[in-house]
Design a protein around this motif. Structure first.
Motif, short mmCIF file in Angstrom:
data_model
loop_
_atom_site.label_atom_id
_atom_site.label_comp_id
_atom_site.label_asym_id
_atom_site.label_seq_id
_atom_site.Cartn_x
_atom_site.Cartn_y
_atom_site.Cartn_z
N LEU A 120 -31.58 -51.04 42.76
CA LEU A 120 -30.55 -50.01 42.78
C LEU A 120 -29.36 -50.48 43.62
O LEU A 120 -28.20 -50.37 43.19
CB LEU A 120 -31.14 -48.71 43.36
N ALA A 121 -29.64 -51.01 44.77
CA ALA A 121 -28.56 -51.48 45.66
C ALA A 121 -27.79 -52.63 45.00
O ALA A 121 -26.55 -52.67 45.05
CB ALA A 121 -29.15 -51.94 46.99
N PHE A 122 -28.51 -53.53 44.36
CA PHE A 122 -27.85 -54.69 43.73
C PHE A 122 -26.97 -54.23 42.57
O PHE A 122 -25.80 -54.63 42.45
CB PHE A 122 -28.91 -55.69 43.27
N ASN A 123 -27.51 -53.36 41.73
CA ASN A 123 -26.70 -52.86 40.61
C ASN A 123 -25.48 -52.09 41.11
O ASN A 123 -24.42 -52.11 40.48
CB ASN A 123 -27.55 -51.98 39.69
N THR A 124 -25.66 -51.43 42.24
CA THR A 124 -24.54 -50.68 42.83
C THR A 124 -23.44 -51.63 43.27
O THR A 124 -22.25 -51.39 43.03
CB THR A 124 -25.06 -49.85 44.02
N ARG A 125 -23.85 -52.72 43.90
CA ARG A 125 -22.84 -53.75 44.29
C ARG A 125 -22.14 -54.29 43.04
O ARG A 125 -20.91 -54.43 43.02
CB ARG A 125 -23.54 -54.88 45.07
N LEU A 126 -22.91 -54.56 41.99
CA LEU A 126 -22.31 -55.13 40.77
C LEU A 126 -21.38 -54.11 40.10
O LEU A 126 -20.27 -54.46 39.69
CB LEU A 126 -23.40 -55.53 39.78
N ASN A 127 -21.82 -52.87 40.02
CA ASN A 127 -21.08 -51.87 39.23
C ASN A 127 -19.85 -51.32 39.95
O ASN A 127 -18.86 -51.01 39.30
CB ASN A 127 -21.99 -50.69 38.88
N LYS A 173 -31.03 -59.92 48.42
CA LYS A 173 -30.54 -61.29 48.56
C LYS A 173 -31.12 -62.20 47.47
O LYS A 173 -30.41 -62.99 46.85
CB LYS A 173 -30.97 -61.82 49.94
N GLU A 174 -32.41 -62.01 47.21
CA GLU A 174 -33.05 -62.80 46.15
C GLU A 174 -32.44 -62.48 44.79
O GLU A 174 -32.17 -63.37 43.98
CB GLU A 174 -34.55 -62.48 46.07
N LEU A 175 -32.25 -61.20 44.52
CA LEU A 175 -31.70 -60.79 43.21
C LEU A 175 -30.29 -61.35 43.02
O LEU A 175 -29.93 -61.79 41.94
CB LEU A 175 -31.66 -59.26 43.09
N ASN A 176 -29.52 -61.32 44.08
CA ASN A 176 -28.13 -61.80 43.99
C ASN A 176 -28.08 -63.31 43.81
O ASN A 176 -27.23 -63.83 43.09
CB ASN A 176 -27.35 -61.36 45.24
N ASN A 177 -29.00 -63.99 44.49
CA ASN A 177 -29.07 -65.45 44.38
C ASN A 177 -27.72 -66.12 44.67
O ASN A 177 -27.31 -67.07 43.98
CB ASN A 177 -29.58 -65.81 42.96
N GLY A 178 -27.00 -65.58 45.62
CA GLY A 178 -25.73 -66.18 46.04
C GLY A 178 -24.57 -65.95 45.10
O GLY A 178 -23.49 -66.53 45.29
N TYR A 179 -24.73 -65.13 44.09
CA TYR A 179 -23.70 -65.01 43.05
C TYR A 179 -22.47 -64.21 43.51
O TYR A 179 -21.37 -64.74 43.56
CB TYR A 179 -24.29 -64.38 41.77
N VAL A 180 -22.67 -62.94 43.84
CA VAL A 180 -21.50 -62.15 44.27
C VAL A 180 -21.36 -62.12 45.78
O VAL A 180 -22.35 -62.20 46.50
CB VAL A 180 -21.55 -60.68 43.76
N ASP A 181 -20.12 -62.00 46.23
CA ASP A 181 -19.86 -61.82 47.66
C ASP A 181 -20.45 -60.51 48.12
O ASP A 181 -20.30 -59.49 47.44
CB ASP A 181 -18.34 -61.71 47.90
N VAL A 182 -21.08 -60.56 49.27
CA VAL A 182 -21.49 -59.30 49.89
C VAL A 182 -21.20 -59.37 51.38
O VAL A 182 -21.33 -60.43 51.99
CB VAL A 182 -22.99 -58.98 49.70
#
Ligand code: ADP
Ligand code: ZN
Length: 292
Positions: A217-224, A251-260
């Motif tokens: 949920l948190a990761f999708n929130t960052r993406l969306n 962190k694992e889901l993002n795998n370094g892709y988007v800035d956080v």
């Protein structure tokens, strides 16, 4: 007596009413169980009748029609609480108290509280979730709620199942087994373990499963939305160890892709103590409505 602001946090199990001053400081509160609509609203109105109220903010359980242009504006929609279905909470209040009222969802109110005086007070955007009896979310961008013809329903997001959770049927009656609320709300913890979440020890495997869903949920929130802050309230998030697990999986889901931003201050609990986010949010929304 100077005028005060009113707040109604209309929850599925309890109503929290409050009056506050123009600095959003609580002056009095009344808490009572959510009974039938007429009786419950009568109690709220009686509480406010002791004060000179300038405007009221309502954060309601839902689904609720929050579109001022809709014919059903103010009506509680397809809730499982059958006696509330079709009840117009806004009209019921306005009939007795002729003051400006702003109506939104309970989670939008909490988001607005954190945005105004809490964890996101320095930010121009935030997303707030509650993980409790249900899961709900509210998103704010530049002081306005995200949502179009009606409010968002981010708690029922579709999530990928944890491998150890493949057989769990979930508890959402509408969306079956892949619905976030069905897999990660408080009642889902109880359905898996037989214990209320409060009683489930930190060493239990269910927390890795819970964290996996909340992290999605948190990761999708960052993406969306790319909000400046992601805030998690509600009873389940009071588990101190949970947030660390969520950040690690994020962190694992993002795998370094988007800035956080730094995850320790990016994905956090509410800053307003005592479950007070919605009340502060309602005061702020009431004042905004008054100034319109
Ligand atoms: P509500 O969502 O009804 O307004 P809460 O946010 O307290 O109220 O959510 C209640 C749900 O959260 C219940 O399922 C309860 O078992 C669970 N819960 C409450 N406190 C905790 C806790 N400290 N740890 C885990 N689960 C909790
Ligand atoms: Zn669902």
């Amino acid at each position: 007596m100077s005028k005060l602001l009113g707040s109604i946090e209309a929850g599925g199990t309890k109503f929290v009413c409050a009056v506050g001053n123009m600095n959003f400081e609580v002056q009095d509160t009344a808490v009572f169980p959510t009974g039938n609509p007429e009786e419950t609203m009568a109690k709220a109105i009686e509480f406010f009748s002791n004060y000179e109220i300038a405007a009221i903010g309502i954060g309601s359980f839902g689904p609720v029609d929050v579109n001022p242009n809709s014919e059903k504006y103010g009506e509680i929609l397809a809730t499982p609480k059958l006696e509330w279905r079709g009840f117009n909470i806004l009209k019921a209040l306005k009939k007795q108290l002729d003051v400006p009222v702003f109506l939104t969802t309970d989670v939008n109110s909490s988001a607005f509280g954190e945005y105004t005086k809490g964890a996101a007070q320095e930010d121009n955007s935030c997303v707030y979730y509650t993980v409790g009896t249900g899961i709900g979310g509210g998103a704010i961008q530049n002081g306005e709620f995200i949502g179009g013809f009606t409010h968002t329903e981010m708690g029922h997001a579709y999530v990928k199942r944890h491998p150890l959770d493949a057989d769990f049927k979930g508890v959402c009656p509408s969306h079956g087994a892949d619905c976030l609320e069905g897999l990660a709300s408080g009642p889902s913890l109880q359905a898996r373990t037989g214990l209320r979440g409060e009683k489930v020890g930190e060493e239990h495997d269910v927390w890795a499963i819970e964290a996996y869903y909340i992290a999605q949920l948190a990761f999708n929130t960052r993406l969306n939305f790319a909000p400046e802050r992601i805030i998690f309230g509600g009873g389940v998030m009071q588990q101190d160890h949970l947030m660390e697990k969520v950040r690690a999986i994020f962190k694992e889901l993002n795998n370094g892709y988007v800035d956080v931003p730094n995850l320790d201050t990016y994905i956090i609990n509410p800053a307003i103590p005592g479950n007070g986010s919605a009340t502060i949010g309602n005061f702020a929304l009431a004042l905004r409505e008054l100034k319109k």
